[in-house]
Design an enzyme around this catalytic site. Structure first.
Site, PDB file in Angstrom:
ATOM      1  N   ASP A  83     -26.869 -38.570 -15.346  1.00 20.61           N
ATOM      2  CA  ASP A  83     -26.601 -38.184 -16.737  1.00 20.61           C
ATOM      3  C   ASP A  83     -27.580 -37.072 -17.140  1.00 20.61           C
ATOM      4  O   ASP A  83     -28.798 -37.217 -16.973  1.00 20.61           O
ATOM      5  CB  ASP A  83     -26.809 -39.441 -17.611  1.00 20.61           C
ATOM      6  N   HIS A 181     -26.102 -37.876 -29.913  1.00 20.82           N
ATOM      7  CA  HIS A 181     -26.836 -38.945 -29.242  1.00 20.82           C
ATOM      8  C   HIS A 181     -27.621 -39.811 -30.235  1.00 20.82           C
ATOM      9  O   HIS A 181     -28.023 -39.328 -31.296  1.00 20.82           O
ATOM     10  CB  HIS A 181     -27.808 -38.360 -28.205  1.00 20.82           C
ATOM     11  N   HIS A 214     -19.853 -37.286 -24.815  1.00 18.35           N
ATOM     12  CA  HIS A 214     -21.196 -37.894 -24.894  1.00 18.35           C
ATOM     13  C   HIS A 214     -21.384 -38.469 -26.298  1.00 18.35           C
ATOM     14  O   HIS A 214     -20.550 -38.287 -27.179  1.00 18.35           O
ATOM     15  CB  HIS A 214     -22.264 -36.822 -24.624  1.00 18.35           C
ATOM     16  N   ILE A 258     -21.737 -44.231 -23.296  1.00 21.21           N
ATOM     17  CA  ILE A 258     -22.286 -45.216 -24.235  1.00 21.21           C
ATOM     18  C   ILE A 258     -23.635 -45.713 -23.718  1.00 21.21           C
ATOM     19  O   ILE A 258     -23.727 -46.268 -22.623  1.00 21.21           O
ATOM     20  CB  ILE A 258     -21.312 -46.397 -24.389  1.00 21.21           C
TER      21      ILE A 258
HETATM   22  P1  13P Z   1     -25.115 -42.638 -27.296  1.00 22.26           P
HETATM   23  O1  13P Z   1     -26.508 -42.361 -27.725  1.00 22.26           O
HETATM   24  O2  13P Z   1     -24.132 -42.411 -28.406  1.00 22.26           O
HETATM   25  O3  13P Z   1     -24.940 -43.999 -26.697  1.00 22.26           O
HETATM   26  O4  13P Z   1     -24.722 -41.560 -26.167  1.00 22.26           O
HETATM   27  C1  13P Z   1     -25.094 -41.770 -24.826  1.00 22.26           C
HETATM   28  C2  13P Z   1     -24.844 -40.570 -23.981  1.00 22.26           C
HETATM   29  O5  13P Z   1     -24.170 -39.632 -24.337  1.00 22.26           O
HETATM   30  C3  13P Z   1     -25.455 -40.561 -22.659  1.00 22.26           C
HETATM   31  O6  13P Z   1     -25.267 -39.348 -21.997  1.00 22.26           O
HETATM   32  O1  G3H Z   2     -27.860 -39.060 -23.441  1.00 19.59           O
HETATM   33  C1  G3H Z   2     -28.900 -39.672 -23.335  1.00 19.59           C
HETATM   34  C2  G3H Z   2     -28.888 -41.095 -22.906  1.00 19.59           C
HETATM   35  O2  G3H Z   2     -28.763 -41.940 -24.019  1.00 19.59           O
HETATM   36  C3  G3H Z   2     -30.080 -41.395 -22.070  1.00 19.59           C
HETATM   37  O3  G3H Z   2     -31.237 -41.420 -22.840  1.00 19.59           O
HETATM   38  O4  G3H Z   2     -32.823 -39.910 -21.676  1.00 19.59           O
HETATM   39  O5  G3H Z   2     -33.635 -41.750 -23.183  1.00 19.59           O
HETATM   40  O6  G3H Z   2     -32.636 -42.282 -20.959  1.00 19.59           O
HETATM   41  P1  G3H Z   2     -32.690 -41.317 -22.115  1.00 19.59           P
HETATM   42 ZN    ZN Z   3     -25.250 -37.654 -23.273  1.00 19.69          ZN
END
Ligand code: 13P
Ligand code: G3H
Ligand code: ZN
Length: 312
Positions: A83, A181, A214, A258
């Protein structure tokens, strides 16, 4: 079943008018909660690790946890996805070490650089049997307000998508249509509204091509309430309405990300456990409650938002 790429899953999802859930993983309990739910509901699933998750847990642990889940659920198609990969090297490391899908996120860079780096990742990934997601448009961060003029800058420009996909050769495209996000996506009193018209314009220009959303947590208020009733303080946490995500899944969106909702579930379970059992100090007891919430949330998403149940 070995860990798979998303190619066939996205084809079926596109034609079937549903989406595959991409859930963020950080530890064993989260992997278990997600995959137990997906296996029970016969839903393909994407487990995705951010760079932060890879640093926190060590990527080797995450890969092995996902391999364990795959061994325990041999019938379940699981994609292991990076991700928000920030650069070619991060993507390469994942491609070389068990991931079947990577995201190169150069959306914050100029268009030409985004094309150049995404193309380089796609070339390397495809030579190794791995698929690639890239992004066009910038998602708002946690604090960003959605005012009509200001938000335009964040949305994907549909007129750019054909050139981008053609020149990069990526396999799926994340677009910005009003999600963001974190747990604070919209200001209280405003009406959350995704720009499904932009999604449709993108889909018209890229027929049959899988689109990714996302920032698609809905911030279930029942979990926010449990957190706040048990010592937490989450004020004005607001997510994307689930009916709008369901509508996006019926259209060209094949992958819905998610993370925040699982964080809320895990936190609610643990906070409540501590308040109700001040004498407990065995991590299996409170982490077990967090895991149960993760499973319940993923079950709900699969059945009521993604529509990916009974698709195996
Ligand atoms: P959320 O913060 O809405 O759960 O999005 C997660 C996400 O896009 C991870 O790449
Ligand atoms: O898009 C972001 C995801 O929610 C992951 O978050 O970078 O804090 O692990 P993180
Ligand atoms: Zn994301």
């Amino acid at each position: 079943m070995p860990i798979v790429t998303s190619t066939e899953l996205f084809k079926k999802a596109y034609d079937g008018g549903y989406a595959i859930g991409a859930f963020n993983i950080n530890n064993m309990e989260i992997v278990q909660g997600i995959t137990d739910a997906a296996a029970e509901l016969k839903s393909p699933v994407i487990l995705q690790a951010s760079q932060g998750a890879r640093k926190y847990a060590n990527s080797v642990y995450l890969v092995k946890l996902v391999e364990a889940a795959s061994e325990l659920h041999p019938e379940l198609p699981i994609v292991l996805h990076l991700d928000h990969g920030a650069d070619f090297e991060t993507c390469k490391d994942c491609i070389d070490n068990g991931f079947t899908s990577v995201m190169i996120d150069y959306s914050g860079h100029p268009f030409a650089e985004n094309i150049e780096v995404s193309r380089k990742v796609a070339e390397y990934a495809h030579a190794h049997g791995v698929v690639v997601e890239a992004e066009l448009g910038t998602l708002a961060g946690q604090e960003d307000a959605v005012s009509v003029e200001a938000d335009k800058a964040f949305y994907t420009h549909p007129e750019e998508v054909e050139e981008f996909v053609e020149k990069t050769g990526v396999d799926s495209l994340a677009i910005a249509i009003g999600t963001s996000h974190g747990a604070y996506k919209f200001k209280p009193g405003t009406k959350p509204q995704l720009r499904l018209d932009i999604l449709d314009e993108v889909a018209k220009r890229l027929p049959g091509f899988p689109i990714v959303l996302h920032g698609s947590s809905s911030v279930p208020q029942e979990y926010v309430k449990i957190i706040n009733e048990n010592g937490g303080k989450l004020v004005d946490a607001i997510g994307v309405p689930e009916d709008q995500l369901r509508e996006a899944a019926r259209r060209a969106v094949c992958k819905i990300n998610i993370d925040s909702d699982l964080r809320l579930g895990m936190t609610a379970g643990i906070r409540k456990h501590f308040v109700e059992h001040p004498d407990h100090f065995d991590p299996r007891q409170y982490l077990g409650d967090g895991r149960a919430n993760v499973k319940a949330i993923v079950e709900h998403k699969i059945k009521d938002v993604l529509g990916s149940d009974n698709k195996i």
